[in-house]
Scaffold this motif. Structure first.
Motif, PDB file in Angstrom:
ATOM      1  N   VAL A  64      16.016  77.391   2.760  1.00  0.00           N
ATOM      2  CA  VAL A  64      16.812  78.634   2.768  1.00  0.00           C
ATOM      3  C   VAL A  64      18.260  78.392   3.186  1.00  0.00           C
ATOM      4  O   VAL A  64      19.080  79.320   3.149  1.00  0.00           O
ATOM      5  N   LEU A  86      17.974  85.163  -3.860  1.00  0.00           N
ATOM      6  CA  LEU A  86      16.525  85.116  -3.688  1.00  0.00           C
ATOM      7  C   LEU A  86      15.837  84.450  -4.867  1.00  0.00           C
ATOM      8  O   LEU A  86      16.280  84.569  -6.025  1.00  0.00           O
ATOM      9  N   ASP A  90      10.466  82.710  -2.500  1.00  0.00           N
ATOM     10  CA  ASP A  90      10.723  83.352  -1.208  1.00  0.00           C
ATOM     11  C   ASP A  90       9.729  84.478  -0.925  1.00  0.00           C
ATOM     12  O   ASP A  90       9.735  85.052   0.170  1.00  0.00           O
TER      13      ASP A  90
END
Length: 122
Positions: A64, A86, A90
């Motif tokens: 991330v 995103l 995720d």
């Protein structure tokens, strides 16, 4: 009684963004390092991000880094996770957690919220 309550989860498209919030009560937030962790279906819970209690040092999972940002407001007893760019991977239940250690290890977190679902569609 310590309570951590997450909000802000939901459905997002790939490439989109979401902001998760964690409202803390029953503890002095500045006494704890805070983290976000997640668990996808069929997978173990994994570390996402952590923020230290006073100087707001941060650490992130490689998956991330550069896309997510953790922050805190001790005066408001709030912790946030800004999620950008995103990806479908995720998708998970995201948990807010408190620890006496500044750590990326899930088992070192002492208090946990109930989680909020994040789903990213492709």
């Amino acid at each position: 009684q310590v309570q951590l309550v997450e909000s802000g989860g939901g459905l997002a498209q790939a490439g989109g963004s979401l902001r998760l919030s964690c409202a803390a009560s029953g503890l002095i937030l500045s006494s704890y390092h805070m983290g976000w962790l997640r668990q996808a279906p069929g997978k173990e819970r994994e570390f996402v991000a952590a923020i230290s209690r006073i100087y707001a040092n941060t650490m992130y999972a490689d998956s991330v880094k550069g896309r997510f940002t953790i922050s805190r407001d001790n005066a408001k007893n709030m912790v946030y996770l800004e999620m950008g760019s995103l990806k479908p991977e995720d998708t998970a239940v995201y948990y807010c957690a408190a620890s006496s250690q500044f750590t990326g290890i899930s088992r070192n977190y002492n208090y946990w919220g109930q989680g909020t679902q994040v789903t990213v569609s492709s």
